[in-house]
Design a protein around this motif. Structure first.
Motif, PDB file in Angstrom:
ATOM      1  N   PRO A 107       0.818  -1.207  -0.026  1.00 37.55           N
ATOM      2  CA  PRO A 107      -0.019   0.019  -0.092  1.00 37.55           C
ATOM      3  C   PRO A 107       1.111   1.066   0.092  1.00 37.55           C
ATOM      4  O   PRO A 107       1.860   1.223   0.676  1.00 37.55           O
ATOM      5  N   VAL A 108       0.499   2.151  -0.423  1.00 35.12           N
ATOM      6  CA  VAL A 108       0.936   3.653  -0.480  1.00 35.12           C
ATOM      7  C   VAL A 108       1.032   4.001   1.106  1.00 35.12           C
ATOM      8  O   VAL A 108       0.236   3.785   1.651  1.00 35.12           O
ATOM      9  N   ARG A 109       2.183   4.551   1.375  1.00 34.56           N
ATOM     10  CA  ARG A 109       1.943   4.800   2.791  1.00 34.56           C
ATOM     11  C   ARG A 109       1.052   6.056   3.227  1.00 34.56           C
ATOM     12  O   ARG A 109       0.457   5.894   4.196  1.00 34.56           O
ATOM     13  N   ARG A 110       1.171   7.146   2.565  1.00 35.52           N
ATOM     14  CA  ARG A 110       0.395   8.387   2.709  1.00 35.52           C
ATOM     15  C   ARG A 110      -0.470   8.858   1.621  1.00 35.52           C
ATOM     16  O   ARG A 110      -0.048   9.185   0.602  1.00 35.52           O
ATOM     17  N   ALA A 111      -1.514   8.793   1.545  1.00 42.22           N
ATOM     18  CA  ALA A 111      -2.736   9.415   0.683  1.00 42.22           C
ATOM     19  C   ALA A 111      -3.316  10.542   0.970  1.00 42.22           C
ATOM     20  O   ALA A 111      -3.711  10.930   2.168  1.00 42.22           O
ATOM     21  N   GLU A 182       4.383  23.548   7.455  1.00 44.62           N
ATOM     22  CA  GLU A 182       4.609  23.247   9.032  1.00 44.62           C
ATOM     23  C   GLU A 182       3.253  22.358   9.459  1.00 44.62           C
ATOM     24  O   GLU A 182       3.675  21.771  10.569  1.00 44.62           O
ATOM     25  N   THR A 183       2.132  22.645   8.928  1.00 46.66           N
ATOM     26  CA  THR A 183       0.965  22.000   9.457  1.00 46.66           C
ATOM     27  C   THR A 183       0.553  20.873   8.945  1.00 46.66           C
ATOM     28  O   THR A 183       0.074  19.617   9.237  1.00 46.66           O
ATOM     29  N   VAL A 184       0.524  20.966   7.270  1.00 47.46           N
ATOM     30  CA  VAL A 184      -0.220  19.869   6.500  1.00 47.46           C
ATOM     31  C   VAL A 184       0.771  18.913   6.103  1.00 47.46           C
ATOM     32  O   VAL A 184       1.775  19.403   5.586  1.00 47.46           O
ATOM     33  N   PRO A 185       0.652  17.566   6.388  1.00 48.90           N
ATOM     34  CA  PRO A 185       1.922  16.736   6.014  1.00 48.90           C
ATOM     35  C   PRO A 185       1.970  16.538   4.552  1.00 48.90           C
ATOM     36  O   PRO A 185       0.596  16.364   4.022  1.00 48.90           O
ATOM     37  N   ALA A 186       3.213  16.089   3.937  1.00 49.52           N
ATOM     38  CA  ALA A 186       3.069  15.814   2.489  1.00 49.52           C
ATOM     39  C   ALA A 186       2.832  14.274   2.245  1.00 49.52           C
ATOM     40  O   ALA A 186       2.763  13.643   3.208  1.00 49.52           O
ATOM     41  N   VAL A 187       2.117  14.081   1.181  1.00 49.95           N
ATOM     42  CA  VAL A 187       1.412  12.549   0.895  1.00 49.95           C
ATOM     43  C   VAL A 187       2.410  12.197  -0.448  1.00 49.95           C
ATOM     44  O   VAL A 187       3.175  12.757  -0.725  1.00 49.95           O
ATOM     45  N   ASP A 188       2.080  11.021  -0.600  1.00 53.80           N
ATOM     46  CA  ASP A 188       2.754  10.139  -1.551  1.00 53.80           C
ATOM     47  C   ASP A 188       2.027  10.260  -2.839  1.00 53.80           C
ATOM     48  O   ASP A 188       2.199   9.910  -3.916  1.00 53.80           O
ATOM     49  N   LYS A 189       0.487  10.302  -2.607  1.00 51.47           N
ATOM     50  CA  LYS A 189      -0.347  10.182  -3.786  1.00 51.47           C
ATOM     51  C   LYS A 189      -1.483  11.031  -3.693  1.00 51.47           C
ATOM     52  O   LYS A 189      -2.000  11.057  -2.402  1.00 51.47           O
ATOM     53  N   VAL A 205       2.273  18.910 -10.377  1.00 51.37           N
ATOM     54  CA  VAL A 205       2.808  18.214  -9.334  1.00 51.37           C
ATOM     55  C   VAL A 205       3.231  16.885  -9.604  1.00 51.37           C
ATOM     56  O   VAL A 205       4.055  16.351  -8.633  1.00 51.37           O
ATOM     57  N   TYR A 206       2.700  16.469 -10.530  1.00 51.56           N
ATOM     58  CA  TYR A 206       2.829  14.948 -11.112  1.00 51.56           C
ATOM     59  C   TYR A 206       4.353  14.778 -11.212  1.00 51.56           C
ATOM     60  O   TYR A 206       4.980  15.539 -11.912  1.00 51.56           O
ATOM     61  N   GLY A 207       4.748  13.553 -10.526  1.00 50.89           N
ATOM     62  CA  GLY A 207       6.417  13.383 -10.546  1.00 50.89           C
ATOM     63  C   GLY A 207       6.919  13.695  -9.305  1.00 50.89           C
ATOM     64  O   GLY A 207       7.702  12.910  -8.873  1.00 50.89           O
ATOM     65  N   ASP A 208       6.442  14.768  -8.794  1.00 45.25           N
ATOM     66  CA  ASP A 208       6.970  15.060  -7.121  1.00 45.25           C
ATOM     67  C   ASP A 208       6.087  14.202  -6.117  1.00 45.25           C
ATOM     68  O   ASP A 208       6.534  13.753  -5.105  1.00 45.25           O
ATOM     69  N   VAL A 209       4.853  13.881  -6.718  1.00 48.98           N
ATOM     70  CA  VAL A 209       4.019  13.164  -5.942  1.00 48.98           C
ATOM     71  C   VAL A 209       3.028  12.436  -7.035  1.00 48.98           C
ATOM     72  O   VAL A 209       2.793  12.718  -8.185  1.00 48.98           O
ATOM     73  N   GLY A 210       2.264  11.193  -6.636  1.00 53.65           N
ATOM     74  CA  GLY A 210       1.611  10.504  -7.583  1.00 53.65           C
ATOM     75  C   GLY A 210       0.331  11.129  -7.616  1.00 53.65           C
ATOM     76  O   GLY A 210      -0.256  11.904  -6.645  1.00 53.65           O
ATOM     77  N   ILE A 211      -0.508  10.990  -8.608  1.00 54.32           N
ATOM     78  CA  ILE A 211      -2.101  11.447  -8.732  1.00 54.32           C
ATOM     79  C   ILE A 211      -2.818  10.412  -9.445  1.00 54.32           C
ATOM     80  O   ILE A 211      -2.244   9.351  -9.917  1.00 54.32           O
ATOM     81  N   ASP A 212      -4.026  10.694  -9.308  1.00 53.29           N
ATOM     82  CA  ASP A 212      -5.014   9.831 -10.006  1.00 53.29           C
ATOM     83  C   ASP A 212      -5.273   9.784 -11.322  1.00 53.29           C
ATOM     84  O   ASP A 212      -5.134   8.890 -12.175  1.00 53.29           O
ATOM     85  N   SER A 213      -5.481  10.917 -11.733  1.00 53.51           N
ATOM     86  CA  SER A 213      -5.940  11.281 -12.881  1.00 53.51           C
ATOM     87  C   SER A 213      -6.262  13.005 -13.166  1.00 53.51           C
ATOM     88  O   SER A 213      -5.995  13.739 -12.123  1.00 53.51           O
ATOM     89  N   ILE A 214      -6.249  13.583 -14.313  1.00 52.38           N
ATOM     90  CA  ILE A 214      -6.784  14.964 -14.674  1.00 52.38           C
ATOM     91  C   ILE A 214      -8.142  14.914 -14.849  1.00 52.38           C
ATOM     92  O   ILE A 214      -8.432  14.471 -16.173  1.00 52.38           O
TER      93      ILE A 214
END
Length: 415
Positions: A107-111, A182-189, A205-214
């Motif tokens: 599983p992706v760690r952070r969504a 500082e408040t909002v955590p970065a995610v993986d997707k 931002v795709y490439g720095d993070v995964g996305i579902d679709s446009i």
């Protein structure tokens, strides 16, 4: 009314890039990445009002929102959740037999989930995104939704076990999820629908993070014939058109009389609809009535459009299931309206738009899984693979590759 050939000559799919907005979107992305919470607060006041603020919604507030729901709505959300969970568990990728070469799923760690809050509230988006993530086993799920946060959306977040919820919307929300503050955590997707600015931000931002679709404007193509219920089809058109003025609808009929009947009913019903202005604007500018000579032409039209949703309401609807290959979701029969798919059937309503169903599927549990291949070559099988690999490596002049494989042959790779 258009013939199929006329429609194909004049039709243009909805654009999803909106590159005229790129400069402003890039500016916001860069600003949030550099300045974090301060930039988030600034853009939130600019776009959502001077009184709007970015905050993390406490779990107690999420629970209170769920408890305060009317019994009927609470029960409906629970029932829909159960349907979605059952479907996503059914289609989840299973581990292969650990024999030779096989995939292992993680599983992706952070969504991160973006839940819109502009023209309407969307607790259904929480269900259709957070539940697949949960079934996949995602460790941490963060929702971003415009301030102040719809109570029913917050209630859905509690029901689905979302870990953190922040009241932030628009491009700034995508930037925060992608890069963290500082408040909002970065995610993986990042998943979830949004307006044209949000869609472009996800693309950038795709490439720095995964996305579902446009995602572009929502779409529905309905196929009817002489035996179809005209009122049902008309109401289905209105249900799609009420999303927003850019929503696209296509009525494909094998019977000219039914085409006219459905169109007339849709116009009459639109006058009395609660979201009449939006519906009429959508139908006026983004609706196509198309006559198909026969079933084959109807199938061809649906596959050519490749709509987000395709609803087949003909007498022989079941026969379309194998032939319609380009649709985000396919609704077969009169008792399978697209609206059921939006809320409670089970498959996610986050689907490809703008013709992207030609090459992309809807969101599912498997979008929150990654797969890595396990390659374990037994010594007795090694020569077969090495002798196939060495000449190719030499042809590519990657001599160390060839030497790596040859060394094991020299060491005693089995014959």
């Amino acid at each position: 009314m258009l013939k199929a050939s006329e429609f194909k000559k004049t039709y243009r799919p909805a654009g999803t890039d909106s590159w005229d907005r790129a400069e402003s979107v890039i500016k916001i992305l860069q600003d949030v990445r550099k300045n974090g919470d301060a930039a988030l607060a600034r853009y939130t006041r600019q776009f959502d009002g001077e009184e709007a603020s970015v905050r993390e919604v406490p779990r107690g507030e999420l629970e209170a929102a769920f408890d305060s729901l009317p019994d009927r709505l609470r029960g409906a959300l629970v029932s829909a959740k159960e349907n979605i969970e059952a479907y996503q568990r059914k289609i989840k990728w299973r581990p292969a037999d650990p024999d030779g070469f096989y995939p292992v799923f993680h599983p992706v760690r952070r969504a991160g989930i973006y839940v819109p809050g502009g023209k309407a509230n969307y607790p259904s988006t929480v269900l259709m995104t957070a539940i697949p993530a949960k079934v996949a086993g995602v460790d941490s799920i963060t929702v971003a939704t415009p301030p102040p946060g719809s109570p029913v959306t917050l209630a859905a977040c509690f029901l689905c076990g979302v870990d953190r919820v922040f009241t932030v919307g628009g491009v700034q929300a995508i930037a925060a999820l992608a890069y963290g503050t500082e408040t909002v955590p970065a995610v993986d997707k990042i998943v979830g629908p949004g307006n044209a600015y949000v869609a472009l931000a996800k693309k950038l931002v795709y490439g720095d993070v995964g996305i579902d679709s446009i995602a572009g404007p929502s779409e529905l193509a309905i196929v009817v014939d002489a035996e179809s219920d005209a009122r049902w089809a008309a109401l289905d058109l209105l249900a799609q058109a009420e999303h927003d003025e850019n929503a696209r609808t296509y009525l494909i009929s094998l019977d000219p009389g039914k085409l006219e009947e459905v169109g007339r009913l849709a116009s009459e019903l639109a006058e009395k609809a609660p979201r009449s202005a939006i519906i009429k604007e959508s139908l006026r500018n983004n609706h196509w009535a198309i006559f198909a000579e026969d079933r084959a032409e109807a199938v061809d039209l649906v596959n050519w459009i490749a709509p987000e949703h395709a609803a087949i309401q003909t007498a022989d609807a079941d026969s379309y299931a194998e032939d319609v290959t380009n649709a985000g979701a396919l609704f077969i029969g009169g008792f399978s309206p697209e609206a059921v798919g939006d809320y409670s059937a089970g498959p996610s309503h986050v689907l490809p738009t703008g013709g992207n169903a030609r090459f992309q599927s809807g969101l599912s549990v498997n979008d929150f899984l990654t797969a890595n291949a396990v390659i374990r070559v037994p010594r007795e099988d090694y020569r077969r693979f090495a002798e196939a690999g060495i000449p190719i490596a030499e042809a590519e002049e990657l001599h160390a590759h060839a030497a790596s494989m040859q060394a094991r042959l020299d060491k005693g790779g089995a014959d």
